[in-house]
Structures are given as structure tokens and as C-alpha cells.
Write a protein that holds these residues in place. Structure first.
Motif, PDB file in Angstrom:
ATOM      1  N   ARG A   1      63.369  30.905 109.292  1.00 30.10           N
ATOM      2  CA  ARG A   1      62.675  29.641 109.526  1.00 30.10           C
ATOM      3  C   ARG A   1      63.401  28.771 110.528  1.00 30.10           C
ATOM      4  O   ARG A   1      64.620  28.745 110.555  1.00 30.10           O
ATOM      5  CB  ARG A   1      62.573  28.846 108.213  1.00 30.10           C
ATOM      6  N   CYS A   2      62.609  28.051 111.330  1.00 28.85           N
ATOM      7  CA  CYS A   2      63.139  26.938 112.123  1.00 28.85           C
ATOM      8  C   CYS A   2      62.591  25.699 111.433  1.00 28.85           C
ATOM      9  O   CYS A   2      61.405  25.395 111.597  1.00 28.85           O
ATOM     10  CB  CYS A   2      62.650  26.985 113.559  1.00 28.85           C
TER      11      CYS A   2
ATOM     12  N   SER B   1      58.922  24.794 117.667  1.00 30.97           N
ATOM     13  CA  SER B   1      60.001  24.772 116.681  1.00 30.97           C
ATOM     14  C   SER B   1      60.571  23.360 116.619  1.00 30.97           C
ATOM     15  O   SER B   1      60.742  22.716 117.654  1.00 30.97           O
ATOM     16  CB  SER B   1      61.091  25.763 117.097  1.00 30.97           C
ATOM     17  N   PRO B   2      60.864  22.861 115.402  1.00 31.15           N
ATOM     18  CA  PRO B   2      61.377  21.476 115.304  1.00 31.15           C
ATOM     19  C   PRO B   2      62.698  21.268 116.044  1.00 31.15           C
ATOM     20  O   PRO B   2      62.978  20.158 116.475  1.00 31.15           O
ATOM     21  CB  PRO B   2      61.540  21.252 113.798  1.00 31.15           C
ATOM     22  N   SER B   3      63.499  22.304 116.188  1.00 32.75           N
ATOM     23  CA  SER B   3      64.766  22.122 116.902  1.00 32.75           C
ATOM     24  C   SER B   3      64.699  22.636 118.348  1.00 32.75           C
ATOM     25  O   SER B   3      65.724  22.870 118.972  1.00 32.75           O
ATOM     26  CB  SER B   3      65.898  22.817 116.142  1.00 32.75           C
TER      27      SER B   3
ATOM     28  N   ASP C   1      69.657  30.282 115.511  1.00 34.78           N
ATOM     29  CA  ASP C   1      69.723  28.927 116.080  1.00 34.78           C
ATOM     30  C   ASP C   1      69.217  28.937 117.523  1.00 34.78           C
ATOM     31  O   ASP C   1      68.503  28.030 117.953  1.00 34.78           O
ATOM     32  CB  ASP C   1      71.164  28.392 116.072  1.00 34.78           C
ATOM     33  N   PHE C   2      69.612  29.985 118.234  1.00 36.51           N
ATOM     34  CA  PHE C   2      69.164  30.114 119.628  1.00 36.51           C
ATOM     35  C   PHE C   2      67.641  30.230 119.682  1.00 36.51           C
ATOM     36  O   PHE C   2      66.981  29.507 120.439  1.00 36.51           O
ATOM     37  CB  PHE C   2      69.814  31.354 120.264  1.00 36.51           C
ATOM     38  N   MET C   3      67.074  31.122 118.879  1.00 36.99           N
ATOM     39  CA  MET C   3      65.618  31.314 118.878  1.00 36.99           C
ATOM     40  C   MET C   3      64.904  29.999 118.563  1.00 36.99           C
ATOM     41  O   MET C   3      63.883  29.680 119.161  1.00 36.99           O
ATOM     42  CB  MET C   3      65.213  32.389 117.850  1.00 36.99           C
TER      43      MET C   3
END
Ligand SMILES: *[C@@H]1O[C@H](CO)[C@@H](O)[C@H](O)[C@H]1NC(C)=O
Length: 493
Positions: free
Chosen positions: A367-368, A321-323, A312-314
Motif C-alpha cells: 500500500r501507498c 499515490s498519496p506520497s 517507498d520509491f514506487m
């Protein structure tokens, strides 16, 4: 990214030529960074920050011994350790984080360091010798700093001339500090791994002390700022609370001991935050990456939760990245906060290369959203940050002092900006340094080789102005985190 539009073959061709030309400028005119050279210098910097009695082999020779009575106010010996940045205060909270990151660098990248590994060990030991005194001098107390920061900051004087009050600060059962104690335990535990083979006795002492300090952090929970107030805030307040240090301390003790007590402890802390930052204040992301090693390399399912958080951090960091919640400057620098931004860049870069290493060793990808992330994705992001710091940026300057042809000349650092004791033996008092030196537009007389400063603003601009501490001040924790990535890129293509 290139803007795509309909165009003739001819203009495509000239665009490609233009692109090639810019690539040529980037690579050839400025050269491939010499990571080995930068590595040597990044470690040498720590000698310039030394407090206490300097040894004969001191290589930053414009410095001399200082603060030889530190601890006297509490009738103990607290000499040694490091000044945190451009001032003359010993703040244990960031000093311990610096030590943990230097140790993690040695543990993770030591094999790639060659002769520099011994220099990293020396840099770690300079801090741990001091931290051991702080933990063991008085039963029931952990000393957490020396030097009144409010008095110190009003002066512009060399550490060698220091005449400000050297107050001694501590935490105890009645005035707890789980933040500073958790970080100190992390530092001692990480360092115990570094010295395991080369000095087993010292390693045992470090680990024994780490266990004791961690026990104190857990048993007496509280924030050190509640009792120390203006002695630590706003300088090194633990804004993120102390749960991250308990997690970080437990993670390092688990790594050093394999003792299930620490696994139970870190599980008992409950749900963790998943921030998009990593720093001397906020260690969640560091702990998650450290713990993810067990999930990836040892395939231990009970650590998958931490690996998920590391991913999640990456995804919050990687460009595209979408997030992603991370801003990048037009020149490509990760931009987190205005004050000393490069500290976040180096700390996060450390996590990028380290997680890439774990992924590579376990042939792992994730995946992100729909974006596939491979070890290479993280490596490219990290390399871009290191290369930017070393001179591949719109200012075409290196943000590491003494590296490359153009670098910051007016850093916000008392010792560097004032003449040395050798060239100017007369004392320079508290106020004596401001008019002729601090406010001068001249370059600093002493080059603090290897120091990385706070860095450019969000438009890639750097004014090289000594009074602008947000951008021109170096700090031990900026440097500590880049040691690992520099070793990594010095041996990896
Ligand atoms: C890089 O720096 C190292 C250490 O300063 C030096 O020995 C080496 O020759 C340099 N390499 C290149 C390619 O310039």
C-alpha cells in the motif's frame, strides 16, 4: 479522470460515446504499438554509437571506423566502446551504467527477447571489451574516459574525421573515483551473469575484473570529479556522491557471486537515501529494486529493509499515490527534469516493470497510504510511458527515431546530422559542420534508427530543433533502460 457532475441520461450517453470515440482514436487510429519492432530498433541504435574498428556485419552503414588511436596518449589500447550521445567522447561513467542496464535487461527479460537476446549480448560486449581494457591495461589504474569533452563540444564533426585531442583520463589510489569504479564493477558483474552459460571463459574474466575494480572502489574512497574536474564536470559529475555506486556495485557483485563479503559491504554503508529518481548519476532506487528480489522471491528477511525502500520509491512515482512526488504532463508523461527528461522515464519504467515482475512472481501487493498497489498498477503506469514514447501523445509522434510514421528528424547528433563518409568523402573539420549542417533546418541525412531523444517539454511540446540538445539529443543510457520494458510488453498483454 472524468469530472463527475449531475447530468441527464442523454448527456451521460453522449459523454460515453465521446469517450469511446477518443479511445477509438487512441487505439485504432494510431494502432497498438509494435513493441517487437521498437525492441529491434532500440538495440540496433547502439551500432550507431560505436567507437573503434567496425566489424563487417555493421548494419548502421553510414558509420565507419573511428578513434583508432584511442589510448595512445597513455601508450595503451583503449579503442572501442561507445560515444555517449551526440558527441564523440567516451565517458565511462554513463557508458558503464548503460552496460549495467543492458545487462539487467538481458538477465531479467532475455527469455522474452527471442533472437534479439543475441543482439543485446553483442551490444553489451561492445562495451565490456572496452571496459575490460580500461580496467586491465595498467596495474593500479582504471581508465575512465577518452577525448577532451571541452574541445570536442566546440566542434561539429563526424567521429570518422575527429581531429580533437584524445586525452586519456584515469583514477588510481592517489586520485580515487569510487563512483566510476563502483559503476564499472556493477557493469562487469552484471555482464558476467549474461555470459555465464554462453561464454563461461569471458564471464569469468568479467567477474574477476569486477571484483578487482570493486575492491579499488571500496579501498580508495573518493569522487572522480575531485581529480578530473572539467574533464567530467558538468557533463557527468557524480552529483549524488559515490555511496550509491558502492551500494549498486556491491548489489551486483552479490547477485553475481552470492559472496557474503558483498552483503556485509552493502550493510556497512549505513542508511541509504530514498530518492524519487533513477539515472546514470543516482542508483539508490535501482539497487533497492535489485535487492528486493531476495526479499520477495527468496523470502530472505535480511533484505526486507531494501524492499521497504523499493516500495517507498514506487509510492513516490505512481500517479495518485498519496506520497507521490512525481509530476506528469497533461498528456501523461512522467516529468522529472528539463534536460533529457526521457532518460528518467525509461530508467524508472525499467524499475516499474521489474518490480511488477517480482511482485507477480511472489504474489505480493503493498500500500501507498490507503492506495493498494498490485503488479498491475505498476504495469499500467509503465505501459503508459512506453506507449507515450512510441507515439500515443499529444504531438502524435514517436520519440524513437525510425519508429512509426512521425519521429524526430533533426536530432542533436554529429554523425546523424552530417553527410556520411560515403556520400561526402572529403574531411569536414572541427568548424566545418556548423554552417551548412548544424544550423540547417533540413532533416538529418542519416537516420539513427532506434535512438530515443531527450523528449518533449512539460507541456508535451517538441520542437525537433537540432540546436536544442536538452530535447533533441539521444543518449546510450536513455535507450539501454527501455530494452527490458520493450521486451516485457512485446510478450505481455
Ligand atoms: C511488428 O514488427 C515486427 C518486426 O519489425 C514485424 O515482423 C511484425 O510483422 C510487426 N507486427 C505487426 C502486427 O505489424
Amino acid at each position: 479522470m472524468a469530472v463527475r457532475r449531475a447530468s441527464s441520461t442523454a448527456s451521460h450517453c453522449s459523454q460515453s460515446l465521446l469517450l469511446l470515440f477518443f479511445l477509438y482514436l487512441l487505439v485504432c487510429a494510431h494502432g497498438v504499438p509494435n513493441y517487437s519492432d521498437a525492441l529491434v530498433k532500440s538495440i540496433l541504435f547502439f551500432q550507431g554509437q560505436r567507437s573503434g574498428k567496425l566489424p563487417r556485419d555493421q548494419r548502421i552503414t553510414w558509420r565507419s571506423s573511428s578513434a583508432l588511436s584511442d589510448g595512445a596518449a597513455a601508450h595503451v589500447d583503449l579503442t572501442g566502446g561507445y560515444y555517449d550521445a551526440g558527441d564523440n567522447v567516451k565517458f565511462n561513467f554513463p557508458m558503464a551504467f548503460t552496460t549495467t542496464m543492458l545487462s539487467w535487461s538481458a538477465i531479467e527479460y532475455g527469455k522474452r527477447m527471442g533472437a534479439q537476446l543475441e543482439n543485446v549480448r553483442v551490444a553489451i560486449r561492445w562495451a565490456t571489451d572496452y571496459l575490460l581494457k580500461c580496467a586491465n591495461a595498467t596495474p593500479g589504474k582504471l581508465y575512465v574516459g577518452v577525448g577532451d569533452p571541452n574541445t570536442d563540444h566546440k566542434c561539429w564533426e563526424r567521429p570518422e574525421d575527429m581531429d580533437t585531442v584524445r586525452s586519456v583520463y584515469s583514477v588510481s589510489a592517489a586520485n580515487p573515483g569510487s563512483d566510476v569504479a563502483g559503476e564499472t564493477a556493477a557493469a562487469l558483474a552484471a555482464a558476467s551473469i549474461v555470459f555465464l552459460r554462453v561464454d563461461p571463459m569471458y564471464s569469468k574474466l568479467l567477474l574477476r575484473t569486477a571484483r578487482k575494480v570493486m575492491q579499488f572502489a571500496v579501498q580508495y574512497r573518493g569522487a572522480y570529479s575531485d581529480s578530473l574536474n572539467s574533464a567530467v564536470c558538468p557533463f557527468y559529475c557524480s552529483y549524488s556522491g559515490y555511496k550509491d555506486e558502492l551500494l549498486w556495485g556491491a548489489s551486483w557483485l552479490l547477485r553475481a557471486t552470492n559472496d557474503v563479503t558483498y552483503f556485509n559491504l552493502l550493510k556497512s554503508l549505513g542508511a541509504n537515501d530514498s530518492p524519487d529518481i533513477f539515472s546514470w548519476d543516482n542508483k539508490y532506487a535501482g539497487a533497492h529494486v535489485l535487492l528486493s528480489r531476495r526479499a520477495l522471491l527468496n523470502k530472505d528477511k535480511s533484505f526486507e529493509q531494501f524492499n521497504q525502500q523499493a516500495e517507498d520509491f514506487m509510492c513516490k512515482i505512481i500517479p495518485g499515490s498519496p506520497s507521490s512526488t512525481t509530476q506528469y504532463t497533461p498528456g501523461g508523461l512522467m516529468y522529472k527534469l528539463g534536460q533529457s527528461n526521457l532518460q528518467y522515464v525509461t530508467s524508472i519504467t525499467f524499475l516499474l516493470t521489474t518490480y511488477a515482475k517480482y511482485m507477480q512472481a511472489s504474489r505480493y501487493t503493498f500500500r501507498c497510504g490507503n492506495t493498494m498497489v498490485t503488479p498491475n498498477t505498476l504495469k499500467i503506469t509503465a505501459k503508459r510511458q512506453v506507449d507515450y514514447i512510441l507515439g500515443q501523445n499529444p504531438m502524435k509522434m514517436s520519440y524513437m527515431v525510425g519508429y512509426g510514421p512521425d519521429f524526430p528528424r533533426r536530432i542533436h547528433h554529429r554523425g546523424s546530422s552530417l553527410p556520411s563518409k560515403t556520400s561526402h568523402p572529403q574531411e569536414i573539420g572541427c568548424d566545418g559542420g556548423f554552417q551548412p549542417f548544424f544550423y540547417s533546418s533540413n532533416p538529418n541525412p542519416n537516420i539513427l534508427v532506434g535512438a530515443i531523444v531527450g523528449g518533449p517539454n512539460q507541456n508535451d511540446f517538441f520542437s525537433d530543433d537540432r540546436t536544442d540538445y536538452s530535447h533533441s539529443e539521444p543518449a546510450t543510457y536513455i535507450n539501454a533502460a527501455i530494452v527490458g520494458p520493450l521486451a516485457y510488453f512485446s510478450t505481455t498483454r
